[in-house]
Design an enzyme around this catalytic site. Structure first.
Site, mmCIF file in Angstrom:
data_model
loop_
_atom_site.group_PDB
_atom_site.id
_atom_site.type_symbol
_atom_site.label_atom_id
_atom_site.label_comp_id
_atom_site.label_asym_id
_atom_site.label_seq_id
_atom_site.Cartn_x
_atom_site.Cartn_y
_atom_site.Cartn_z
ATOM 1 N N ASN A 153 0.843 -1.196 0.000
ATOM 2 C CA ASN A 153 0.000 0.000 0.000
ATOM 3 C C ASN A 153 0.886 1.256 0.000
ATOM 4 O O ASN A 153 1.832 1.354 0.774
ATOM 5 C CB ASN A 153 -0.879 0.035 1.254
ATOM 6 C CG ASN A 153 -1.486 -1.312 1.557
ATOM 7 O OD1 ASN A 153 -2.269 -1.832 0.799
ATOM 8 N ND2 ASN A 153 -1.096 -1.898 2.686
ATOM 9 N N GLU B 3 8.680 -4.741 -1.142
ATOM 10 C CA GLU B 3 7.527 -3.830 -1.029
ATOM 11 C C GLU B 3 7.906 -2.384 -1.354
ATOM 12 O O GLU B 3 7.108 -1.639 -1.925
ATOM 13 C CB GLU B 3 6.915 -3.914 0.377
ATOM 14 C CG GLU B 3 6.487 -5.312 0.801
ATOM 15 C CD GLU B 3 5.574 -6.026 -0.190
ATOM 16 O OE1 GLU B 3 4.868 -5.356 -0.972
ATOM 17 O OE2 GLU B 3 5.580 -7.272 -0.196
#
Length: 923
Positions: A326, A359
């Site tokens: 995210n 990530e």
């Protein structure tokens, strides 16, 4: 996003392998018509599962699209519900009297539309299409072309399915059980938190407000700009976040809970925080160090700055995946983020470094530039799975991480992609239920491997130049695979699209067959390619070909390519000038090209001295052995040949080479558990591993590093499990002292010691292990114990472990590794685990349905069987107990069972004779 898998025969934890359906698709306007191939079982084609027909899937209409979401959510952490208000600035592109959005498990209370400067129009109906996860809002009159505001009031549930807006259970330092409210939206679950246009190409900005208890922390993608009392309830506060950049819905995130944090700033001025459970802030320091090094590395590599003012990394107690990228708020499993300086092992530190690297790469590649549709997911995940290694190599050169890549990703992808039930890297995706299935080893590991091959083919300078062009051209937009190829082609002047389409649009890979002939002072090579199949040579009429970048080295300089060619045809001839007959020639130095190699016997024999005296590079020693093992499973050479080569590794010092050997011997040991000479392969393992075990000893020595710690754990675990007497005795002694508190085991020795004492232990050992599990304060230690519990041998104790897997003592996402540990440890365990899964299918399927964990559960449970009738039984069970998210996994497992059975029938007697002859003393 990152997935998990424990590799069979290994203690290490690496990414998940979860396959998907075979589909052929035709794209017509905005509709994906999905046609399934059906399979029949034949002797040469072990495809067993027939696909159901699916109706057409239609993407959202384009007549109304969002520009900005104003979203306010008020979660109830006691009753597990939430209230929401959406005020979306939208653009109507053509007159319509309805708005179609994505919506799942949400009840809309009211909805209205107000054109800019016009009167509000209330919606007169909400038509939910539950199967398509859509809602149609109907209006009494047509909405006119232009800008307006869509308002929706709605309610939803904080579910316990680890997707959408869900609840995550945690214990406070005093032991009180509480719940956090957290999110996991990729691929298609933002629609469970708020009605939205939940497709990656429909980007907008977001203004998020959360109404939360005043003693809780609230986080979202952006920084907090206002926090004030909530007027209707003085126990609540209203937290407002800054406007996001334009972004896709699947990258939105919010977390409400109780957390501590550590904070730093990267050298380029970005505020970095790592959020941990209360009282565990110290465990966030390692990830913080990695993140603050990683952000500037990526900024320099891409030549594009990180676009947000902050980034938060947070550990979530109940979390299905490994981590999720995210934008600005990256969520992780606790074991993928937290490191305790005293209680974390070397492999955990390495895992955290890789996951953080993965990530954070997505913050650019995926978040700033996003795939147009899920068909291009592989580019997101394959790229991040490649560059995480580049990043870790930069931060921790002592990890020798690129050699580990070959064992962890490259060989795993080759194994899966050799199956008839593999799939191309690029798979057109339609219905939301299909998306989760392509989060598999083809998207991740084959994707990473072909990008590594591409990077090597282009060269780093041109690769970076092309990447920079791509990111600048498509920033805040969406792109396809072809867009990246265009940018790299411009930068390098090489035919990137033509080369790469042969690797991404057709499944499988070639086996390169090599023979040589000395011609005077020169060496002539004859090289051919054909598709490699796990079941043996490709026998179809039409054999696909690949554009294969081939490098060649010689024993004059094993680390340097002497020649590079692009193989565009089924056969080529190459002459290496001035190479004397006593020098060897090797293809694919560095094991970078995504193919297997079959050398002539004479060429193979010439490598054996290079394995023994270590003049061949570690990665090439590993690649040779792994290719041979794969060829033996496919029936192209005898398993005896591989065992002979394995014996040449007796002087091997490299951790990753041993790790790959260990893994393949684990596969062989599992196969031979179906015979009455399983003990003989254990003796072979003991003979092979004893010299390195004696050399390493039990305790670390001055000057040792990360890789020595990994190797010691691997070797002692292998010897202990195989029943090496001295190892077993020492493990028992150290375990007793550990339990009594006299001498606590170092974190790196715990897995091998726990595994050894359990494998050869009784009910009292199991009781002690379960007690240690209960007392463990750190999730890493709990997981470490859970993964080895299945090693216990007695049938009634195996049953206890399986029952424990579904108890409240084990977090929902970890149940799978307990059951998988039982199935992977013994023949009895495999049978018991399969029966347990069948008996508890309703609960397990309900818990994991639609997610990748159900695929992982099935694979770990049944993949090790080696009897034809088990393939029929597995097929039959899943025909009557459908698991749509795991259809391809079931196919692959059935194929693997038949391949195992064929391998056993073909080679078992020869292996037995070879192992017996080894015991006969030479005359």
């Amino acid at each position: 996003m990152l997935r998990f898998l424990s590799r069979q025969g290994s203690l290490s934890v690496v990414r998940q392998v979860i396959p998907r359906k075979t589909i052929s698709l035709h794209l017509r306007v905005n509709t994906l018509i999905i046609r399934y191939r059906t399979f029949s079982a034949t002797a040469n084609s072990p495809h067993l599962v027939t696909m159901p027909e699916r109706r057409p899937f239609v993407r959202l209409p384009t007549d109304v699209y969002p520009v900005n979401y104003g979203l306010c959510l008020k979660p109830d952490l006691i009753d597990f519900t939430f209230e929401g208000k959406l005020e979306a600035a939208v653009e109507v592109t053509q007159g319509t009297n309805q708005i179609v959005m994505n919506c799942a498990d949400i009840d809309i209370i009211t909805a209205s539309f107000a054109p800019d400067g016009g009167e509000e129009i209330n919606a007169t109906g909400f038509n939910y299409q539950n199967e398509d996860e859509k809602v149609t809002l109907s209006f009494p009159s047509a909405l006119q072309k232009g800008s307006g505001t869509l308002k929706i009031d709605f309610v939803g549930e904080l579910n316990d399915k680890m997707k959408g807006f869900y609840r995550s259970k945690y214990a406070t330092p005093s032991g009180e059980i509480r719940h956090a409210a957290v999110t996991q939206f990729e691929a298609t679950d933002a629609r469970r938190a708020f009605p939205c246009w939940d497709e990656p190409a429909i980007k907008a900005t977001f203004d998020i407000t959360l109404i939360i208890p005043k003693d809780r922390v609230a986080l979202s993608n952006m920084n907090v700009i206002d926090r004030k009392p909530y007027p209707e309830d003085d126990s609540l506060v209203e937290v407002k976040f800054a406007t996001t950049p334009i972004m896709s819905t699947y990258l939105v995130a919010f977390v409400i809970g109780e957390y501590d944090f550590v904070e730093s700033q990267s050298s380029d001025g970005v505020t970095v925080r790592v959020y941990t459970p209360l009282g565990k802030a110290e465990q966030g320091k390692f990830a913080l160090e990695v993140a603050t090094k990683t952000l500037p590395f990526y900024k320099d590599y891409f030549n594009v700055p990180y676009p947000l003012p902050k980034i938060d990394l947070i550990a979530i107690a109940d979390f299905a995946a490994g981590a999720m990228e995210n934008w600005g708020l990256v969520t992780y499993r606790e074991t993928a983020l937290l490191i305790d300086p005293r209680n974390s092992c070397a492999s955990s530190r390495q895992w955290v470094a890789l996951v953080v690297g993965h990530e954070l790469a997505h913050q650019w590649f995926g978040n700033l530039v996003t795939m147009e549709w899920w068909t291009h997911l592989w580019l997101n995940e394959g790229f991040a799975s490649w560059i995480e290694y580049l990043c870790v190599d930069h931060c921790f050169p002592e990890y020798d991480i690129w050699t580990q890549f070959v064992s962890a990703d490259y060989t795993r992808a080759l194994d899966l992609d050799a199956l008839d039930n593999s799939h191309p890297i690029e798979v057109n995706v339609g219905h939301p239920s299909e998306v989760d299935e392509i989060f598999d080893a083809i998207s991740y590991s084959k994707g990473a491997s072909v990008i590594r091959m591409l990077h090597n083919y282009i060269g780093d300078e041109d690769f970076r130049k092309g990447m920079n062009t791509y990111l600048l051209k498509f920033q805040h937009k969406n792109a396809s695979t072809e867009d990246l190829w265009d940018c790299l082609e411009q930068a390098s002047g090489k035919p990137i699209a033509a080369v790469m389409s042969s690797w991404t649009k057709q499944m499988g890979f070639p086996i390169i067959v090599v023979d040589q002939e000395q011609q005077g002072d020169d060496r002539a090579l004859k090289i051919s390619q054909k598709k490699f199949c796990a079941s043996g040579p490709h026998s179809g009429e039409e054999c696909p070909t690949w554009m294969v970048p081939i490098s060649i080295c010689t024993s004059e300089d094993p680390s340097c390519s002497k020649m590079n060619v692009l193989m565009e045809h089924p056969e080529i001839n190459i002459t290496i000038p001035s190479l004397s007959p006593n020098k060897w020639v090797k293809l694919n130095p560095g094991t970078v090209g995504f193919y297997r190699i079959q050398y002539s016997s004479a060429m193979l024999d010439s490598f054996l001295p290079g394995i023994r005296d270590l003049t061949l590079l570690p990665v090439d020693r590993l690649g040779l052995q792994n290719d041979l093992f794969s060829l033996s499973r496919a029936g192209m050479i005898s398993t005896i040949e591989v065992l002979k080569v394995m014996e040449a590794f007796v002087n091997e010092p490299n951790y990753t080479v041993w790790s790959d050997l260990s893994c393949n011997l684990g596969v062989l040991s599992s196969l031979l558990s179906h015979t009455d000479f399983h003990d003989d392969i254990q003796e072979f393992i003991i003979d092979l591993f004893t010299p390195i075990g004696l050399k390493l000893g039990w305790d670390s020595k001055p000057g040792e590093g990360h890789l020595d710690a990994l190797l010691r754990g691997l070797v002692l675990g292998k010897l202990g499990k195989a029943g090496h007497k001295a190892t077993l005795e020492e493990a028992r002694r150290r375990f007793k002292e550990h339990v009594e508190g006299k001498q606590i085991l170092s974190a790196d020795l715990r897995s091998p010691v726990y595994l050894t004492v359990l494998k050869h232990g009784d009910s009292s050992v199991l009781d002690t292990m379960l007690k240690l599990h209960k007392q463990a304060d750190m999730q890493e230690e709990k997981n470490r114990i859970e993964r080895v519990l299945g090693a216990i041998s007695a049938p009634e104790l195996i049953q206890r472990v399986l029952n424990f897997a579904l108890s409240d003592e084990v977090r929902p996402q970890d149940t799978v590794s307990v059951i998988g540990g039982v199935a992977g440890s013994s023949k009895q365990g495999r049978k018991a685990a399969w029966k347990f899964v069948k008996d508890n299918w309703e609960e397990l399927h309900n818990r994991y349905q639609g997610g990748f964990l159900i695929s992982r559960l099935i694979k770990l449970t049944v993949d090790g069987f080696a009897i034809d009738k088990m393939a029929t039984e597995v097929k039959s069970f899943f025909e009557s107990h459908p698991a749509p998210a795991a259809e391809r996994t079931v196919q692959q497992c059935c194929e693997n069972i038949l391949l195992n059975a064929a391998w056993l029938k073909r080679d078992a007697d020869d292996i037995h004779q070879y192992l017996l002859q080894r015991k006969v003393p030479p005359v």
